[in-house]
Design a protein around this motif. Structure first.
Motif, PDB file in Angstrom:
ATOM      1  N   ALA A 139      -4.079  -1.791  13.245  1.00 42.73           N
ATOM      2  CA  ALA A 139      -4.941  -2.782  12.776  1.00 42.73           C
ATOM      3  C   ALA A 139      -5.018  -3.843  13.616  1.00 42.73           C
ATOM      4  O   ALA A 139      -5.907  -3.724  14.534  1.00 42.73           O
ATOM      5  CB  ALA A 139      -4.189  -3.252  11.376  1.00 42.73           C
ATOM      6  N   ASN A 140      -4.765  -5.074  13.059  1.00 45.28           N
ATOM      7  CA  ASN A 140      -5.004  -6.280  14.104  1.00 45.28           C
ATOM      8  C   ASN A 140      -3.738  -6.878  14.668  1.00 45.28           C
ATOM      9  O   ASN A 140      -2.707  -7.225  14.112  1.00 45.28           O
ATOM     10  CB  ASN A 140      -5.897  -7.366  13.341  1.00 45.28           C
ATOM     11  N   TRP A 141      -3.358  -6.260  15.833  1.00 45.06           N
ATOM     12  CA  TRP A 141      -2.127  -6.360  16.279  1.00 45.06           C
ATOM     13  C   TRP A 141      -1.815  -7.691  16.908  1.00 45.06           C
ATOM     14  O   TRP A 141      -0.806  -8.169  17.308  1.00 45.06           O
ATOM     15  CB  TRP A 141      -1.782  -5.286  17.275  1.00 45.06           C
ATOM     16  N   VAL A 246       1.319  -4.491  11.016  1.00 46.49           N
ATOM     17  CA  VAL A 246       0.239  -4.840  10.201  1.00 46.49           C
ATOM     18  C   VAL A 246      -0.883  -3.620   9.723  1.00 46.49           C
ATOM     19  O   VAL A 246      -0.843  -2.757  10.405  1.00 46.49           O
ATOM     20  CB  VAL A 246      -0.721  -5.678  11.148  1.00 46.49           C
ATOM     21  N   ILE A 247      -1.074  -3.800   8.429  1.00 46.34           N
ATOM     22  CA  ILE A 247      -1.830  -2.925   8.068  1.00 46.34           C
ATOM     23  C   ILE A 247      -3.213  -3.453   7.307  1.00 46.34           C
ATOM     24  O   ILE A 247      -3.322  -4.522   6.767  1.00 46.34           O
ATOM     25  CB  ILE A 247      -1.156  -2.307   6.563  1.00 46.34           C
ATOM     26  N   ARG A 255      -1.945  -6.766   5.231  1.00 38.73           N
ATOM     27  CA  ARG A 255      -0.321  -6.997   4.907  1.00 38.73           C
ATOM     28  C   ARG A 255       0.408  -6.870   6.036  1.00 38.73           C
ATOM     29  O   ARG A 255       0.140  -6.052   7.174  1.00 38.73           O
ATOM     30  CB  ARG A 255       0.092  -5.938   4.025  1.00 38.73           C
ATOM     31  N   ILE A 256       1.338  -8.069   6.340  1.00 39.93           N
ATOM     32  CA  ILE A 256       2.229  -7.898   7.529  1.00 39.93           C
ATOM     33  C   ILE A 256       3.699  -7.383   6.873  1.00 39.93           C
ATOM     34  O   ILE A 256       4.029  -8.020   5.868  1.00 39.93           O
ATOM     35  CB  ILE A 256       2.245  -9.091   8.197  1.00 39.93           C
ATOM     36  N   HIS A 257       4.386  -6.585   7.238  1.00 41.06           N
ATOM     37  CA  HIS A 257       5.830  -6.215   7.137  1.00 41.06           C
ATOM     38  C   HIS A 257       6.681  -6.246   8.186  1.00 41.06           C
ATOM     39  O   HIS A 257       6.380  -5.972   9.168  1.00 41.06           O
ATOM     40  CB  HIS A 257       5.826  -4.851   6.284  1.00 41.06           C
ATOM     41  N   CYS A 258       7.788  -7.127   7.775  1.00 38.92           N
ATOM     42  CA  CYS A 258       8.994  -7.429   8.737  1.00 38.92           C
ATOM     43  C   CYS A 258      10.231  -6.468   8.325  1.00 38.92           C
ATOM     44  O   CYS A 258      10.542  -6.629   7.083  1.00 38.92           O
ATOM     45  CB  CYS A 258       9.159  -8.781   8.780  1.00 38.92           C
ATOM     46  N   GLU A 291       1.219   6.961   8.574  1.00 36.64           N
ATOM     47  CA  GLU A 291       0.733   6.343   7.293  1.00 36.64           C
ATOM     48  C   GLU A 291      -0.776   5.872   7.332  1.00 36.64           C
ATOM     49  O   GLU A 291      -1.238   6.158   6.123  1.00 36.64           O
ATOM     50  CB  GLU A 291       1.696   4.941   6.892  1.00 36.64           C
ATOM     51  N   HIS A 292      -0.976   5.319   8.270  1.00 43.90           N
ATOM     52  CA  HIS A 292      -2.437   4.880   8.648  1.00 43.90           C
ATOM     53  C   HIS A 292      -2.877   5.261  10.000  1.00 43.90           C
ATOM     54  O   HIS A 292      -3.220   4.266  10.860  1.00 43.90           O
ATOM     55  CB  HIS A 292      -2.627   3.302   8.422  1.00 43.90           C
TER      56      HIS A 292
END
Length: 305
Positions: A139-141, A246-247, A255-258, A291-292
Motif C-alpha cells: 500500500a503506502n509504506w 498498511v492496507i 487501515r494501519i495495523h500493529c 491478503e492483498h
C-alpha cells in the motif's frame, strides 16, 4: 588533487537524469496544487498506462508465476495491474506526505486513517523500552513512520536513498518533515541503529527485500535471502519486535495495523535465533501479501539467491 574516486557518469546519463529531475519537479509542483485523492488518481492513471510496457512488468509477472503457480496467467496479470495502480497512487500521494495523515480516533468517519491493534502501539509508547518495528512495501509504506511521529512515538527509520541526488534530496526533504530520525542505509548504519536503540527509541525497518549472503527463508514456498539486521538487533538488545502493515482502502483511505510483539524463536542458550526469527518475520509478511497481493511491489528480485 582531488581524492574523489567515484567514476563520473557519461554525459548522456547525466543529461537524462537532468531532464528527468526537471520533469519530476514540475509534475510534483503541479500535483501539490491538487488534493491528495486527485494526485493519487493521476499517478494511478499514468502508472497503469505505462507500467505494463516496461521491463520491470515482466519481472513482476515472473515473480508472480513463482509465487502463484496455481493461478492463471490472466489472474497474475490482474494482480500486476493492481500493483501499478497502487504504485501510481503512492507516487501521487508522495507530494502530500504532510497532508495525508488525517486521523481522529473519536470520529473515525472524518478520518483518512483507521487503525487496529492500537493497544499494541500504546504499549510501545509507554513501556519505556526500545522496540523494533518491521513493515513491507505494501500500500503506502511511508505511513507507518508518519503515524509513529504523528502519535508521539520517539522513532527512527532506516531507508535506502536512490542513486540520483535529485530524487535522494526530494525524498529526504519530504520525509524529514513528517517522520522521526532518518538513518540512511550504509556500511556504518549499524552503529547509528545501535545508537537509536541505546537511546530507548523505536526503529522501523522494511524487511521484504533480498540481502546477499543473508539467512535463507521460505517465501511463497520458494527460498529467498533476507536482511537479518532486525533479528540481530533483537538478539543483541532483547527488545520487542512488532509488525506494522498498511492496507489501502477505497476513496483514498488506509487501515494501519500493529501486531503484538512476536514470540521469536530462541536457540539452546536462550538467545533469539536469527535465522528462525527471519523465517517468522518473512512468514508474517507473506500472510500480509497474500491478503492483498495487488498492493505489494512484485518486481523486486525477492527470490535472488
Amino acid at each position: 588533487m582531488s581524492t574523489d574516486t567515484q567514476p563520473r557518469k557519461p554525459w548522456k546519463l547525466r543529461l537524462r537524469d537532468g531532464f528527468l529531475s526537471a520533469g519530476v519537479w514540475l509534475v510534483a509542483r503541479l500535483l501539490r496544487l491538487q488534493s491528495p485523492q486527485f494526485s493519487a488518481w493521476v499517478g494511478s492513471f499514468w502508472a497503469r498506462a505505462i507500467g505494463p510496457f516496461t521491463p520491470i512488468h515482466k519481472a513482476a509477472l515472473k515473480n508472480l508465476a513463482l509465487a502463484y503457480p496455481e493461478k492463471t496467467e490472466a489472474e497474475r496479470r490482474e494482480i500486476a495491474r493492481g500493483m501499478w495502480d497502487n504504485l501510481g497512487r503512492m507516487a501521487g500521494e508522495f507530494v502530500h506526505l504532510d497532508r495525508i495523515w488525517q486521523y481522529n480516533m473519536w470520529e473515525p468517519a472524518k478520518s483518512r486513517i483507521e487503525t487496529t491493534g492500537v493497544s499494541n502501539f500504546v504499549a510501545m509508547r509507554i513501556d519505556g523500552k526500545p522496540a523494533l518495528v518491521f513493515t513491507a512495501h505494501l500500500a503506502n509504506w511511508e505511513l507507518p513512520a508518519i503515524a509513529a511521529a504523528a502519535q508521539g512515538l520517539d522513532s527512527a527509520v532506516l531507508f535506502r536513498a536512490p542513486d540520483n541526488t535529485f530524487f535522494a534530496d526530494l525524498l529526504f526533504g519530504a520525509r524529514s518533515q513528517v517522520m522521526g530520525n532518518l538513518v540512511a542505509a550504509s556500511h556504518v548504519a549499524v552503529f547509528e541503529l545501535a545508537a537509536v536503540l541505546d537511546q530507548g527509541k523505536h526503529l522501523g525497518i522494511l524487511v521484504d527485500q533480498a540481502r546477499k549472503g543473508g539467512p535463507i527463508a521460505q517465501f511463497f514456498g520458494q527460498p529467498c535471502t533476507t536482511n537479518p539486521t532486525i533479528a540481530r538487533l533483537a538478539r543483541l538488545y532483547e527488545c520487542p519486535v512488532h509488525g506494522v502493515r498498511v492496507i489501502r482502502l477505497p476513496e483514498g483511505r488506509f487501515r494501519i495495523h500493529c501486531t503484538p510483539a512476536l514470540n521469536l524463536p530462541r536457540d539452546a542458550k536462550g538467545k533469539i535465533d536469527v535465522d528462525g526469527s527471519m523465517q517468522m518475520i518473512t512468514s508474517v509478511v507473506e500472510d500480509w501479501v497474500r491478503e492483498h497481493p495487488e498492493q505489494w511491489t512484485w518486481f523486486y528480485r525477492r527470490w535472488r539467491i
